[in-house]
Write an enzyme that holds these catalytic residues in place. Structure first.
Site, PDB file in Angstrom:
ATOM      1  N   SER A   7       0.854  -1.192   0.000  1.00  0.00           N
ATOM      2  CA  SER A   7       0.000   0.000   0.000  1.00  0.00           C
ATOM      3  C   SER A   7       0.885   1.234   0.000  1.00  0.00           C
ATOM      4  O   SER A   7       1.662   1.449   0.935  1.00  0.00           O
ATOM      5  CB  SER A   7      -0.889   0.011   1.247  1.00  0.00           C
ATOM      6  N   HIS A  32      -1.316  -1.317  -4.185  1.00  0.00           N
ATOM      7  CA  HIS A  32      -2.586  -0.996  -3.533  1.00  0.00           C
ATOM      8  C   HIS A  32      -2.639   0.513  -3.290  1.00  0.00           C
ATOM      9  O   HIS A  32      -1.751   1.093  -2.672  1.00  0.00           O
ATOM     10  CB  HIS A  32      -2.675  -1.775  -2.220  1.00  0.00           C
ATOM     11  N   ASP A  34      -4.809   3.534  -1.711  1.00  0.00           N
ATOM     12  CA  ASP A  34      -5.868   3.848  -0.744  1.00  0.00           C
ATOM     13  C   ASP A  34      -6.412   5.256  -0.966  1.00  0.00           C
ATOM     14  O   ASP A  34      -5.706   6.235  -0.744  1.00  0.00           O
ATOM     15  CB  ASP A  34      -5.308   3.754   0.678  1.00  0.00           C
ATOM     16  N   MET A  36      -8.980   8.098   0.168  1.00  0.00           N
ATOM     17  CA  MET A  36      -9.766   8.490   1.348  1.00  0.00           C
ATOM     18  C   MET A  36     -10.278   9.911   1.174  1.00  0.00           C
ATOM     19  O   MET A  36      -9.543  10.794   0.718  1.00  0.00           O
ATOM     20  CB  MET A  36      -8.882   8.452   2.593  1.00  0.00           C
ATOM     21  N   HIS A  65      -8.495   1.058  -3.736  1.00  0.00           N
ATOM     22  CA  HIS A  65      -9.399   0.832  -2.600  1.00  0.00           C
ATOM     23  C   HIS A  65     -10.095   2.149  -2.278  1.00  0.00           C
ATOM     24  O   HIS A  65      -9.474   3.071  -1.748  1.00  0.00           O
ATOM     25  CB  HIS A  65      -8.538   0.326  -1.428  1.00  0.00           C
ATOM     26  N   MET A  67     -12.168   4.337  -0.212  1.00  0.00           N
ATOM     27  CA  MET A  67     -12.763   4.577   1.115  1.00  0.00           C
ATOM     28  C   MET A  67     -13.431   5.941   1.054  1.00  0.00           C
ATOM     29  O   MET A  67     -12.979   6.911   1.670  1.00  0.00           O
ATOM     30  CB  MET A  67     -11.662   4.537   2.187  1.00  0.00           C
ATOM     31  N   MET A 136     -11.321  -5.885   5.770  1.00  0.00           N
ATOM     32  CA  MET A 136     -10.542  -4.916   6.550  1.00  0.00           C
ATOM     33  C   MET A 136     -10.219  -5.540   7.900  1.00  0.00           C
ATOM     34  O   MET A 136     -11.127  -5.932   8.639  1.00  0.00           O
ATOM     35  CB  MET A 136     -11.333  -3.630   6.778  1.00  0.00           C
ATOM     36  N   GLY A 141      -8.620   4.010   7.414  1.00  0.00           N
ATOM     37  CA  GLY A 141      -8.308   5.424   7.572  1.00  0.00           C
ATOM     38  C   GLY A 141      -6.821   5.707   7.734  1.00  0.00           C
ATOM     39  O   GLY A 141      -6.349   6.756   7.306  1.00  0.00           O
ATOM     40  N   PHE A 142      -6.109   4.766   8.311  1.00  0.00           N
ATOM     41  CA  PHE A 142      -4.695   5.028   8.600  1.00  0.00           C
ATOM     42  C   PHE A 142      -3.855   3.768   8.429  1.00  0.00           C
ATOM     43  O   PHE A 142      -4.357   2.665   8.653  1.00  0.00           O
ATOM     44  CB  PHE A 142      -4.534   5.532  10.044  1.00  0.00           C
ATOM     45  N   GLY A 143      -2.598   3.966   8.087  1.00  0.00           N
ATOM     46  CA  GLY A 143      -1.654   2.852   8.077  1.00  0.00           C
ATOM     47  C   GLY A 143      -1.119   2.619   9.483  1.00  0.00           C
ATOM     48  O   GLY A 143      -1.333   3.430  10.395  1.00  0.00           O
ATOM     49  N   GLY A 144      -0.451   1.503   9.666  1.00  0.00           N
ATOM     50  CA  GLY A 144       0.262   1.244  10.910  1.00  0.00           C
ATOM     51  C   GLY A 144      -0.587   0.891  12.117  1.00  0.00           C
ATOM     52  O   GLY A 144      -0.115   0.995  13.249  1.00  0.00           O
ATOM     53  N   ASP A 174      -6.534  -6.547   4.487  1.00  0.00           N
ATOM     54  CA  ASP A 174      -5.920  -5.208   4.494  1.00  0.00           C
ATOM     55  C   ASP A 174      -5.935  -4.633   5.903  1.00  0.00           C
ATOM     56  O   ASP A 174      -6.999  -4.413   6.477  1.00  0.00           O
ATOM     57  CB  ASP A 174      -6.719  -4.317   3.523  1.00  0.00           C
ATOM     58  N   GLY A 175      -4.738  -4.374   6.433  1.00  0.00           N
ATOM     59  CA  GLY A 175      -4.607  -3.718   7.735  1.00  0.00           C
ATOM     60  C   GLY A 175      -3.858  -4.581   8.731  1.00  0.00           C
ATOM     61  O   GLY A 175      -4.310  -5.677   9.061  1.00  0.00           O
ATOM     62  N   GLY A 176      -2.712  -4.098   9.167  1.00  0.00           N
ATOM     63  CA  GLY A 176      -1.940  -4.824  10.180  1.00  0.00           C
ATOM     64  C   GLY A 176      -1.351  -6.134   9.682  1.00  0.00           C
ATOM     65  O   GLY A 176      -1.034  -7.013  10.490  1.00  0.00           O
ATOM     66  N   GLY A 196       1.238  -2.062   4.112  1.00  0.00           N
ATOM     67  CA  GLY A 196       1.796  -0.717   3.945  1.00  0.00           C
ATOM     68  C   GLY A 196       3.033  -0.540   4.789  1.00  0.00           C
ATOM     69  O   GLY A 196       4.160  -0.683   4.312  1.00  0.00           O
ATOM     70  N   SER A 197       2.818  -0.282   6.086  1.00  0.00           N
ATOM     71  CA  SER A 197       3.952  -0.012   6.972  1.00  0.00           C
ATOM     72  C   SER A 197       4.918  -1.191   7.060  1.00  0.00           C
ATOM     73  O   SER A 197       6.128  -0.999   7.165  1.00  0.00           O
ATOM     74  CB  SER A 197       3.446   0.383   8.363  1.00  0.00           C
TER      75      SER A 197
HETATM   76  C1  DX5 Z   1      -6.144   1.503   5.858  1.00  0.00           C
HETATM   77  C2  DX5 Z   1      -5.765   1.181   4.429  1.00  0.00           C
HETATM   78  C3  DX5 Z   1      -4.644   0.233   4.325  1.00  0.00           C
HETATM   79  C4  DX5 Z   1      -3.360   0.714   4.952  1.00  0.00           C
HETATM   80  C5  DX5 Z   1      -2.727  -0.508   5.540  1.00  0.00           C
HETATM   81  O1  DX5 Z   1      -7.273   2.278   5.874  1.00  0.00           O
HETATM   82  O2  DX5 Z   1      -6.870   0.626   3.730  1.00  0.00           O
HETATM   83  O3  DX5 Z   1      -4.424  -0.190   2.988  1.00  0.00           O
HETATM   84  O4  DX5 Z   1      -2.479   1.321   4.076  1.00  0.00           O
HETATM   85  O5  DX5 Z   1      -1.650  -0.106   6.288  1.00  0.00           O
HETATM   86  P1  DX5 Z   1      -0.850  -1.132   7.210  1.00  0.00           P
HETATM   87  O6  DX5 Z   1      -0.392  -2.256   6.340  1.00  0.00           O
HETATM   88  O7  DX5 Z   1       0.290  -0.289   7.702  1.00  0.00           O
HETATM   89  O8  DX5 Z   1      -1.779  -1.578   8.290  1.00  0.00           O
HETATM   90 ZN    ZN Z   2      -6.435  -0.328   1.693  1.00  0.00          ZN
END
Ligand code: DX5
Ligand code: ZN
Length: 221
Positions: A7, A32, A34, A36, A65, A67, A136, A141-144, A174-176, A196-197
């Site tokens: 991402s 990917h 994102d 928003m 994606h 959002m 999800m 909304g956020f990475g990490g 997607d996420g964590g 992502g992170s």
């Molecule tokens: C969150 C996004 C994800 C995000 C994942 O709203 O949809 O795609 O980038 O980030 P990580 O992999 O750091 O959880």
């Molecule tokens: Zn995403």
């Protein structure tokens, strides 16, 4: 099949093209993206011009994606910008069937994303239109953020739901997703992994992607 989809939300935006090429050379499968809008999620990211920029940087699959509220109004712009896959959130689509038809009318693969609290029943009557389902595993909304464990049972149940329906839709998570969670999400039934992170915050993208792939193979028994 293991598809790794970095991402770009966690990429260095002063060097976006280089970052995209770097994960491509490191063995990523998809990019990917994102999107928003500050309404559906409490953050604002980027729109079609970033998809277009990624398109110029790589031939990899571009997975968008959305959002955002009222995605139908924006789907044509993202399709024209070069999206290969587009997911919309079930929670943002009162006419989900129509939204999926709209994505497919541009010859783009269509997916539905489900927030952690949204039940699988929301896609029951659109399964025939789905190329993929995005589970999800954090609140979007956020990475990490930290992986929400209840997503594992949800992925397992989705896997059964899709095979019972004779669907070939793939499950994206997607996420964590990172080296701690990769094996378990694979075992649950996901095959496309957004990270992502876990990728962009490490110094050696190839080492991380190789490691994620290895853990996925371990969980894929
Ligand atoms: C969150 C996004 C994800 C995000 C994942 O709203 O949809 O795609 O980038 O980030 P990580 O992999 O750091 O959880
Ligand atoms: Zn995403």
């Amino acid at each position: 099949m293991t598809l790794i989809a970095p991402s770009i939300l966690s990429a260095d935006f002063t060097r976006l093209g280089e970052e995209v090429k770097a994960v491509e050379h490191a063995g990523a499968d998809w990019i990917h993206i994102d999107v928003m809008d500050g309404q559906f999620v409490p953050n604002i990211s980027y729109g079609p011009i970033v998809v277009e920029a990624c398109k110029r940087a790589t031939d990899m699959v571009l997975d968008v994606h959305l959002m955002i509220e009222t995605p139908d109004a924006r789907i044509p712009d993202f399709a024209k910008a070069g999206a290969d896959y587009i997911s919309v959130h079930a929670e943002a689509c009162p006419h989900l069937h129509r939204s999926l038809q709209l994505i497919k009318s541009f010859d783009v693969k269509a997916g539905v994303a489900l927030n952690p609290a949204t039940p699988l029943s929301s896609i029951e009557y659109v399964i025939d239109l789905l190329d993929f389902v995005l589970i999800m595993s954090v609140n979007p909304g956020f990475g990490g953020q930290t992986f929400i464990n209840s997503s594992l049972n949800k992925i397992t149940a989705l896997s059964k739901m899709l095979s019972d329906a004779g669907s070939t839709a793939i499950i994206q998570v997607d996420g964590g997703v990172n080296t701690d969670t990769m094996e378990a999400v694979t075992r649950a039934g996901a095959c496309c992994f957004v990270a992502g992170s876990a990728i962009f915050n490490t110094p050696d993208y190839k080492k991380t992607i190789d490691e994620l792939r290895k853990l996925s193979e371990k969980g894929n028994v």
